[in-house]
Design an enzyme around this catalytic site. Structure first.
Site, PDB file in Angstrom:
ATOM      1  N   LYS A  98      25.782  74.680  37.822  1.00  0.00           N
ATOM      2  CA  LYS A  98      24.704  75.344  38.638  1.00  0.00           C
ATOM      3  C   LYS A  98      23.653  76.019  37.830  1.00  0.00           C
ATOM      4  O   LYS A  98      22.317  75.854  37.993  1.00  0.00           O
ATOM      5  CB  LYS A  98      25.493  76.259  39.842  1.00  0.00           C
ATOM      6  CG  LYS A  98      24.066  76.717  40.630  1.00  0.00           C
ATOM      7  CD  LYS A  98      24.755  77.302  41.744  1.00  0.00           C
ATOM      8  CE  LYS A  98      25.415  78.608  41.603  1.00  0.00           C
ATOM      9  NZ  LYS A  98      24.442  79.566  41.681  1.00  0.00           N
ATOM     10  N   HIS A 132      39.745  79.040  48.040  1.00  0.00           N
ATOM     11  CA  HIS A 132      38.283  78.678  48.794  1.00  0.00           C
ATOM     12  C   HIS A 132      38.259  77.219  49.013  1.00  0.00           C
ATOM     13  O   HIS A 132      37.412  76.766  48.506  1.00  0.00           O
ATOM     14  CB  HIS A 132      37.039  79.379  48.014  1.00  0.00           C
ATOM     15  CG  HIS A 132      37.177  79.058  46.735  1.00  0.00           C
ATOM     16  ND1 HIS A 132      36.699  77.813  46.245  1.00  0.00           N
ATOM     17  CD2 HIS A 132      37.630  79.661  45.766  1.00  0.00           C
ATOM     18  CE1 HIS A 132      36.735  77.945  45.009  1.00  0.00           C
ATOM     19  NE2 HIS A 132      37.398  78.835  44.491  1.00  0.00           N
TER      20      HIS A 132
END
Length: 863
Positions: free
Chosen positions: A529, A145
């Site tokens: 995160k 990705h």
């Protein structure tokens, strides 16, 4: 004041900038050129002495520009940053050559020469070094990705300019040759100006895989064996005896195998990628052998071949009589060339789909037979054939090992469907993927696909359900099952999950077939995160220690797989420092690391820099095991780290997840929606397309958004509050910084990330938020945290200014900031217009996307 060693870099930047100015005048005209110069001089002036009236006039001027002019200005600044980035990479190569040219020079830090010298000076014995090298295992995994905002076409053109500059650096040119050089560089910049910067269509998984294979072809196939050979040479030089460096450095990939919430990666895609990799490997071997044939002209009269080589030629002639007849009139009395020709013929047959070599081992045996014969003839060419043998041992016919990745939820659904017999297309795909692994191992190479990474592993059942599925397909003992622990909660309990797995009889039997080796992946992006930078780092540190203790208790050899991203907030930062910051007992000579996004190009796009980065990883692994003094963790340090982590976690969660307005603030003050329009990867930006929750946003666009809006928040938020609230003596934190590699790396990396932030420009992005009172409240909170962070870091490091000990990075950021500001001002203006028109105008959208690409180049980070 510019450090003397940076003067040649500045000269290169000035040279490239002048050529760029000529290209802008030629193609865009004087009006655009003047607009670029106005933007440049104004932002430079604002950086030197801030003037609010000048800033207002500048923002108003941007709004009065024709969109076509504004777009060209953005393109100009973007291309400028591409050239600056290139110049910095060339300068790194220049500095390396400087170290190697100085008589009796001190080796460059992190080089293989330095680590060999240190080993010798420390008195580490050859048997100790050999024992370590024999168990050393490093795998660099290119991920599926990419956050690379630039097209491969652009990267290739930039690489051509880099090679021109590198050749110029080491060649003395005549005046006419100098003029030709300038024309060639200008021609490449000219072509760049007329090349589309952004992708017109979404990148596909096959495109991603082709991108990965580009690096295998152009860089890794040569530079990995060269780096290992270089270490061997330095060790032999310092020790005066042969120390063999085995094939300890490997390249893996998720490109074509990462299907975690990516519907575009299918079992068919994975098969195609594995087959493409094999074809590329065969072509590379054919090229290498063809080169050897051209040079290996030894005569049997002058260098009689050994019996083994003659016998193998007779065997080849019997098996391939047609090819033997073609050799009757060629290579007379040149048995070495004849043998190499048979090797090439077998490889070409495989490329054509016929039987050639039955296995990598058979190919290696053939090549090694030639090496032995040349060695017996005392030919210098035996070294060249040994290099080929090393390539065969490294890359086999698979070239790159594909990891398969999926999430535990998808595997659970397939497991339940397998039991009930009621399948959906998604569950069928999971089963077909597992069957595809067997096909790839049997038809391509046994090493083509040997690991299955399970994202969002929460419990032992997640792994056991996957184990049941691979067992059903006859793959038990043939595939590593790799749990990925990536949330704060999972990191805190991962050792318990592994303990239960190690106690499971069937799973233990599977592990025994895999050499009692367990690979475990720890995730930096989602843990960051989830809990913020420092808490993520501390929980990862503790988890690794707990996992290692558990593995040791059960007699398991563990490989920790570090899922690091490019930006600091996703585990990025100098990889050698990151390796040395790991708990020493958790590495044990084995490590696996992801390289993501633009970092793949940044580190490995240029073969010279690729070798340097490979050296840094290799030397850090050796230093961490054989040269580092034992570290006894002071109980007071652990207590302080735990307290700081808890304070940091609370501050981070209070903003990101507990403030009901934060999602709106994030959505409107960053270009997150626009980033999702940029075709930078095949995978969707969110795990659930309809969700707006922070939890469902992938870590890459999360980090990318904060970088674009100049906050770089994931790389530092929470630590300033923590230091401020911690009640202990700051001397303890200073002691931790100077004596504990983990804590030093955490602070240094936060300092780097914070230095790239700019709260003044970030405030302008906050003004994009519709609810002004809410925006001011949240921004003030972030700004205050940023101020506390900088104060806290300076307290801990005892520096007078941030990055005081890293003048090169400090200088680079100062050089870039005014021009990144220009792009940010343009982007803010365009975002207002794009959103005001209901996101319908394609010309405005293109300008916005170009500005995103430009800021990414200027910040040298996406996500």
């Amino acid at each position: 004041m510019i450090p003397e060693k940076l003067a040649p870099l500045r000269a290169d930047i000035d040279f490239l900038a002048r050529l760029l100015g000529d290209v802008i005048l030629t193609h865009a005209g004087e009006d655009v050129y003047k607009a670029v110069e106005h933007a440049r001089s104004t932002t430079l002036q604002l950086r030197q002495t801030y003037d609010p009236d000048l800033e207002k006039r500048f923002l108003k001027w941007i709004q009065t520009l024709e969109l076509t002019t504004a777009t060209e200005v953005i393109r100009a600044f973007t291309l400028y940053f591409q050239l600056v980035n290139l110049a910095e990479e060339v300068h790194r190569i220049r500095r390396r050559r400087y170290y190697e040219n100085v008589p009796d020079h001190a080796p460059q830090r992190g080089s293989l020469e330095e680590v060999a010298l240190k080993l010798s000076a420390r008195g580490v014995t050859p048997p100790e070094i050999q024992a370590f090298l024999n168990r050393l295992s490093i795998e660099i995994v290119l991920t599926a990705h990419p956050t690379e905002a630039q097209r491969q076409t652009i990267l290739t053109k930039l690489l051509r300019i880099a090679f021109l500059l590198i050749d110029h650096e080491r060649t003395r040119l005549t005046p006419p040759e100098e003029e030709t050089f300038k024309q060639h560089v200008r021609g490449e910049i000219d072509a760049l100006w007329q090349t589309e910067e952004i992708r017109r269509k979404k990148i596909s998984p096959l495109d991603e895989a082709e991108n990965g294979l580009f690096y295998m072809d152009q860089v890794f196939f040569d530079r990995v064996p060269r780096t290992l050979k270089k270490l061997e040479r330095h060790l032999n030089q310092f020790y005066g005896r042969h120390i063999r460096v085995p094939e300890a450095l490997h390249i893996g990939s998720w490109m074509g195998g990462d299907r975690d919430a990516n519907p575009y990666v299918t079992h068919e895609i994975t098969r195609q990628v594995a087959e493409k990799s094999k074809r590329l490997a065969l072509r590379k071997y054919v090229e290498a052998v063809d080169d050897l044939i051209g040079r290996c002209s030894l005569s049997s009269d002058l260098a009689p071949p050994p019996v083994a080589l003659t016998a193998s030629l007779k065997s080849d002639a019997k098996r391939f009589p047609a090819h033997a007849r073609t050799l009757e009139g060629r290579f007379l009395h040149e048995p070495y060339r004849q043998k190499l020709s048979f090797i090439k013929h077998k490889l070409q047959r495989m490329l054509a789909g016929f039987q050639g070599y039955r296995s990598t081992e058979e190919f290696l045996q053939d090549a090694d037979r030639v090496r032995q014969a040349l060695d017996q003839a005392k030919s210098a060419m035996s070294d060249d054939v040994e290099f080929l043998c090393r390539q065969i041992r490294l890359f086999g016919f698979h070239l790159v090992s594909l990891d398969i990745r999926d999430n535990a939820q998808a595997v659970h659904a397939a497991y339940e469907a397998k039991k009930s017999g009621v399948h959906t297309p998604a569950t069928k795909e999971v089963i077909q993927t597992i069957r595809g692994i067997r096909h790839i191992q049997e038809k391509v190479d046994p090493k083509s696909a040997t690991a299955y990474v399970l994202s969002m592993t929460h419990r032992k059942e997640d792994v056991l359900e996957l184990f049941a599925l691979i067992q059903k397909e006859g793959l038990a003992g043939r595939v590593d099952l790799v749990p990925l622990f990536e949330t704060i909660e999972d990191l805190r309990h991962c050792d318990e999950v592994m303990m239960e797995l190690y106690r499971h009889p069937a799973y233990r039997k599977h592990l025994k077939k895999r050499g009692s080796i367990q690979e475990i992946m720890v995730g930096y992006s989602d843990s960051n995160k989830d809990g913020g930078y420092f808490t993520s780092g501390w929980e990862l540190y503790k988890a690794q220690m707990d996992l290692t203790e558990t593995a040791k208790h059960f007699g398991i050899k563990q490989i920790l797989f570090h899922g690091r991203g490019g930006a600091i907030g996703r585990g990025g930062g100098p990889v050698n420092q990151a390796i040395l910051a790991q708990p020493p007992e958790t590495v044990q000579g084995r490590i696996k690391i992801t390289e993501q996004g633009e970092m793949i190009y940044s580190k490995y796009g240029n073969p010279y820099l690729a070798e340097r980065n490979l050296e840094l990883i290799l030397s850090a692994m050796i230093e961490g095991e054989l040269l580092r003094d034992p570290l006894e963790l002071d109980a007071e340090w652990v207590k302080a780290a735990e307290a700081v982590s808890q304070f940091s976690y609370k501050a981070y969660r209070a903003l990101i997840y507990d403030d009901p307005d934060f999602e709106t603030f994030f959505s409107q003050c960053t270009p997150i929606h626009e980033i999702q329009e940029l075709n930078i990867g095949s995978r969707p930006a969110r795990r659930m397309a309809s969700s707006t929750r922070i939890e469902d946003l992938r870590a890459i666009p999360w980090g990318f958004s904060w970088t674009q809006s100049r906050y770089t928040l994931p790389g530092w938020y929470g630590f300033g509050s923590a230091v401020r609230q911690w009640q202990g003596d700051v001397k303890i934190l200073r002691q931790m910084y100077h004596r504990w590699p983990f804590f030093k790396a955490q602070v240094d990396f936060m300092e780097m990330s914070a230095q790239k932030a700019d709260m003044h420009i970030a405030r302008r992005y906050a003004e994009l938020v519709e609810d002004k009172a809410m925006s001011q409240r949240i921004f003030s909170r972030i700004e205050e945290e940023y101020r506390w962070l900088r104060e806290g870091i300076l307290q801990i490091t005892s520096e007078k200014e941030t990055l005081q000990t890293n003048p090169t990075l400090q200088s680079s950021i100062k050089l870039r900031n005014p021009y990144v500001d220009a792009l940010s001002y343009f982007q803010i203006s365009l975002l207002k217009e794009w959103r005001a028109t209901g996101r319908t105008r394609e010309d405005v959208k293109r300008a916005v996307l170009l500005s995103i690409n430009g800021v990414a180049n200027g910040m040298r980070n996406t996500g």
